[in-house]
Design a protein around this motif. Sequence first.
Motif, mmCIF file in Angstrom:
data_model
loop_
_atom_site.group_PDB
_atom_site.id
_atom_site.type_symbol
_atom_site.label_atom_id
_atom_site.label_comp_id
_atom_site.label_asym_id
_atom_site.label_seq_id
_atom_site.Cartn_x
_atom_site.Cartn_y
_atom_site.Cartn_z
ATOM 1 N N ASN A 67 0.673 -1.277 0.063
ATOM 2 C CA ASN A 67 0.038 -0.289 -0.555
ATOM 3 C C ASN A 67 0.806 1.351 -0.227
ATOM 4 O O ASN A 67 1.740 1.044 0.005
ATOM 5 C CB ASN A 67 -0.913 -0.310 0.850
ATOM 6 N N ALA A 68 0.321 2.385 0.098
ATOM 7 C CA ALA A 68 1.216 3.290 0.145
ATOM 8 C C ALA A 68 2.189 3.541 1.556
ATOM 9 O O ALA A 68 3.149 4.576 0.946
ATOM 10 C CB ALA A 68 0.374 4.687 0.142
ATOM 11 N N LEU A 69 2.269 3.108 2.189
ATOM 12 C CA LEU A 69 2.619 2.895 3.555
ATOM 13 C C LEU A 69 3.979 2.339 3.774
ATOM 14 O O LEU A 69 5.010 2.059 4.421
ATOM 15 C CB LEU A 69 1.906 3.167 4.426
#
Length: 151
Positions: free
Chosen positions: A106-108
Amino acid sequence: MRTKIPVGVMLLTMLGNLVLTSSVQANFNGKLTVEIDGLKNQTGLVCVNVFASSQGFPSDSKRVVSNQCSKISGTPLKLTFDNLKAGNYAVAVIHDKNSDGTLNTNALGIPKEGFGFSRNPAILTGPPKFSDAAFFLAGANTSIQIRLKYF
């Protein structure tokens, strides 16, 4: 009656045995069976990368000694790697649900697909070090079990 063996002959015999033993060990090839458990479903592929050093572990596919991807036919899934020389290895596995050849995050940077490593080290803040996942392959047949993790 006892026969005396010249010292030179004994030394040559011992040296020959050492050379023979060394060449047998140098040519040793073993088989590694990786048993993967903990799959959430049978969608996509399971991809296994075998590393012989910390260089590139766990994600640089250019540094792998051997790798395989397989459709999931059941659990646990077993993949076999033949002709591995004796030594230290570490294995990284991904459950590639969308079959794109990468561990999607994911974005993290948190994995959206399952993953696992040899010796099943605790995953706290990122991938383990090679030394935390390493095992020694020395016998003709070595089996390891990897339990996948999902976030």
